[in-house]
Design a protein around this motif. Structure first.
Motif, mmCIF file in Angstrom:
data_model
loop_
_atom_site.group_PDB
_atom_site.id
_atom_site.type_symbol
_atom_site.label_atom_id
_atom_site.label_comp_id
_atom_site.label_asym_id
_atom_site.label_seq_id
_atom_site.Cartn_x
_atom_site.Cartn_y
_atom_site.Cartn_z
ATOM 1 N N ARG A 128 -6.803 -2.740 -3.068
ATOM 2 C CA ARG A 128 -7.088 -1.667 -4.030
ATOM 3 C C ARG A 128 -7.914 -0.539 -3.406
ATOM 4 O O ARG A 128 -7.788 0.610 -3.828
ATOM 5 C CB ARG A 128 -7.792 -2.250 -5.259
ATOM 6 N N ARG A 129 -8.712 -0.857 -2.434
ATOM 7 C CA ARG A 129 -9.493 0.183 -1.759
ATOM 8 C C ARG A 129 -8.598 1.149 -0.989
ATOM 9 O O ARG A 129 -8.970 2.295 -0.745
ATOM 10 C CB ARG A 129 -10.497 -0.463 -0.795
ATOM 11 N N ARG A 130 -7.404 0.695 -0.611
ATOM 12 C CA ARG A 130 -6.511 1.510 0.206
ATOM 13 C C ARG A 130 -5.470 2.267 -0.606
ATOM 14 O O ARG A 130 -4.628 2.964 -0.038
ATOM 15 C CB ARG A 130 -5.807 0.609 1.221
ATOM 16 N N THR A 131 -5.489 2.118 -1.924
ATOM 17 C CA THR A 131 -4.451 2.743 -2.744
ATOM 18 C C THR A 131 -5.060 3.711 -3.743
ATOM 19 O O THR A 131 -6.137 3.484 -4.282
ATOM 20 C CB THR A 131 -3.645 1.678 -3.499
ATOM 21 N N SER A 132 -4.331 4.784 -3.984
ATOM 22 C CA SER A 132 -4.779 5.778 -4.964
ATOM 23 C C SER A 132 -4.319 5.419 -6.374
ATOM 24 O O SER A 132 -4.790 6.002 -7.348
ATOM 25 C CB SER A 132 -4.238 7.166 -4.581
ATOM 26 N N ASN A 133 -3.379 4.482 -6.484
ATOM 27 C CA ASN A 133 -2.916 3.996 -7.789
ATOM 28 C C ASN A 133 -3.201 2.499 -7.876
ATOM 29 O O ASN A 133 -3.244 1.804 -6.862
ATOM 30 C CB ASN A 133 -1.410 4.233 -7.944
ATOM 31 N N GLU A 134 -3.372 2.023 -9.089
ATOM 32 C CA GLU A 134 -3.720 0.606 -9.257
ATOM 33 C C GLU A 134 -2.570 -0.295 -8.832
ATOM 34 O O GLU A 134 -1.413 -0.069 -9.175
ATOM 35 C CB GLU A 134 -4.082 0.304 -10.711
ATOM 36 N N VAL A 148 0.836 -1.209 0.000
ATOM 37 C CA VAL A 148 0.000 0.000 0.000
ATOM 38 C C VAL A 148 0.869 1.256 0.000
ATOM 39 O O VAL A 148 0.606 2.210 -0.742
ATOM 40 C CB VAL A 148 -0.943 -0.018 1.219
ATOM 41 N N LYS A 149 1.918 1.260 0.808
ATOM 42 C CA LYS A 149 2.778 2.445 0.907
ATOM 43 C C LYS A 149 3.484 2.750 -0.406
ATOM 44 O O LYS A 149 3.537 3.905 -0.857
ATOM 45 C CB LYS A 149 3.796 2.251 2.030
ATOM 46 N N SER A 152 2.603 1.816 -3.458
ATOM 47 C CA SER A 152 1.623 2.204 -4.476
ATOM 48 C C SER A 152 1.186 3.652 -4.294
ATOM 49 O O SER A 152 1.083 4.416 -5.257
ATOM 50 C CB SER A 152 0.413 1.282 -4.427
ATOM 51 N N ASN A 153 0.946 4.040 -3.058
ATOM 52 C CA ASN A 153 0.487 5.406 -2.793
ATOM 53 C C ASN A 153 1.580 6.448 -3.016
ATOM 54 O O ASN A 153 1.285 7.643 -3.101
ATOM 55 C CB ASN A 153 -0.060 5.506 -1.373
ATOM 56 N N GLY A 206 3.285 6.288 -5.773
ATOM 57 C CA GLY A 206 3.318 6.393 -7.229
ATOM 58 C C GLY A 206 4.218 5.401 -7.933
ATOM 59 O O GLY A 206 4.394 5.483 -9.150
#
Length: 445
Positions: A266-272, A230-231, A233-234, A236
């Protein structure tokens, strides 16, 4: 008609084009550019033949006698341009997958885990592992010699002292950097510091929750890796999760639980975040199954993938077959360097031969050797692939699992042979080409 076309435009098509009738569809394959389009009726085939004969767009339009024919022509043109199947006044531009420009580095054999299926059998650092200075020099020479991509794995890369310096150096000299990690050793500060130097990172989660993941990767690891995913992905970084189930942790409701994991992350990330399922169990520390068992395993995993996303197979297939991108080889010839400097030309290093050590020869020497191996085992030079119209789309399959030399070339007599291809497999591939095309492109709306 089309804002990008004039009536006096002529489309240029590659010479070798094959048509195959599959059920109610007509699959049109450009053999030499690894490309294809799908036609839905004989009208489109007739119109395509006129364009291939050199008719101008306007000449074809003048011959059209009905709205149905015009609609078919518009859909045909849309398909041609969507797939870059032909060019206006010029032939389509070919591109090639060149595995010998890619470098895979097993930077250390040390690992904080002892996964049952690990094909590297990682754990303890080798006595003769290369130094930080060695790796800096190797990466610099790789780049100067035309290298483009580097993937760091292990063992666990973070177990190598100085890995951050190596990572930054690879990025700074212009290499595209990918990291494969188990995700357990990344601190908040490390993530923030190193994320800007990573193009793509992949983490391994081999279960659907703590209990099933622990069967393969040990206890207390599941939530830690999820947080790391998650970290990254968020921040970028292109982030993916690779999962290899084993028969020990595949359960009746694995498909449901795996989908829950995908949705929750996926609910916790702003990027796929991209999720990948291994469809083959390679020989590993405590895994060695037959080809028949692997076929059953693959079918089960594909069922899980389809349950999560019924269109995943189509999306993955189209993504892996960009228009006019030619794949002559599975990737044999791409260089893998073990932590002690031994060089191999496949990432399954314990199943192939070493061609020397980077301390004995310059990187340019191995890149030339890799290019030579890549070419001599390409579909153009193996039987019966060299005469197949699907060769640049199929790439011939795995040179370990599907060929008579099983990945070992030194004592093998040419010609090399693909030994697993059948008419049924070819038909399945063509059906997959049609289905993925129909899923991805809609020219009637």
């Amino acid at each position: 008609m089309n804002g990008e076309l004039d009536f006096d435009d002529i489309l240029y098509f590659p010479e070798e084009i094959v048509t195959e009738k599959i059920a109610n569809d007509i699959l049109v394959i450009s053999v030499t550019t690894a490309n294809w389009i799908v036609l839905k009726n004989k009208i489109q085939l007739s119109l395509l033949n006129k364009l291939r004969e050199g008719w101008m767009i306007g000449q074809v339009v003048e011959e059209i006698e009905s709205e149905e024919e015009m609609a078919s022509f518009k859909s045909l043109l849309a398909a041609i341009f969507a797939r870059k199947f032909a060019g206006v006044g010029v032939l389509p531009t070919k591109e090639y997958l060149e595995g010998y420009k890619m470098l895979n580095i097993y930077i250390t054999n040390a690992c904080n885990l002892r996964c049952k299926h690990c094909f590297m059998r990682s754990g303890t650092k080798l006595k003769s592992e290369l130094s930080l200075e060695n790796w800096i020099g190797i990466l610099s020479n790789f780049k100067v010699s035309g290298g483009e991509n580097v993937t760091f794995s292990g063992g666990e890369p973070l177990m190598f002292k100085g890995f951050a310096n190596i990572l930054k150096h690879a990025h700074d000299i212009g290499l595209k950097v990918t990291v494969l990690s188990n995700g357990l050793l990344w601190t908040e500060n490390m993530i923030e510091e190193l994320a800007p130097f990573i193009d793509e990172i992949q983490f391994s989660i081999d279960g659907v929750n703590e209990r099933t993941n622990a069967v393969v990767r040990g206890e207390g690891n599941f939530d830690v890796v999820v947080e790391t995913v998650v970290k990254f992905s968020n921040l970028g970084v292109k982030t993916s999760v690779s999962t290899t189930f084993t028969y020990e942790n595949l359960e009746d409701d694995t498909d449901v639980r795996y989908k829950e994991l995908v949705v929750a992350v996926r609910r916790r990330t702003s990027n796929e975040v991209f999720f990948k399922l291994s469809k083959k169990l390679l020989p590993g520390r405590n895994v060695n199954i037959s080809s028949e068992e692997n076929e059953k395993y693959s079918k089960r995993i594909k069922g899980i993938e389809s349950f999560v996303d019924k269109n995943a197979d189509y999306e993955n297939f189209i993504a892996g077959h960009s228009p006019n991108l030619i794949a002559k080889n599975c990737g044999l010839g791409g260089m893998s360097i073990n932590s002690d400097g031994s060089v191999y030309f496949c990432n399954r290093i314990y199943e192939v031969e070493s061609y020397g050590n980077v301390l004995e020869h310059p990187i340019s020497y191995f890149m030339e050797k890799g290019k030579e191996i890549h070419e001599e085992t390409s579909v153009d030079n193996v039987e019966p692939c060299s005469g197949c119209f699907l060769r640049y789309i199929c790439d011939g399959g795995c040179r370990i699992d599907d060929f008579d030399f099983s990945g070992k070339l030194k004592n093998t007599v040419k010609p090399y042979r693909q030994i697993t291809c059948t008419d049924e497999k070819k038909h399945k591939l063509m059906k997959r080409m049609i289905d993925s095309f129909d899923y991805f492109y809609d020219f009637d709306s």
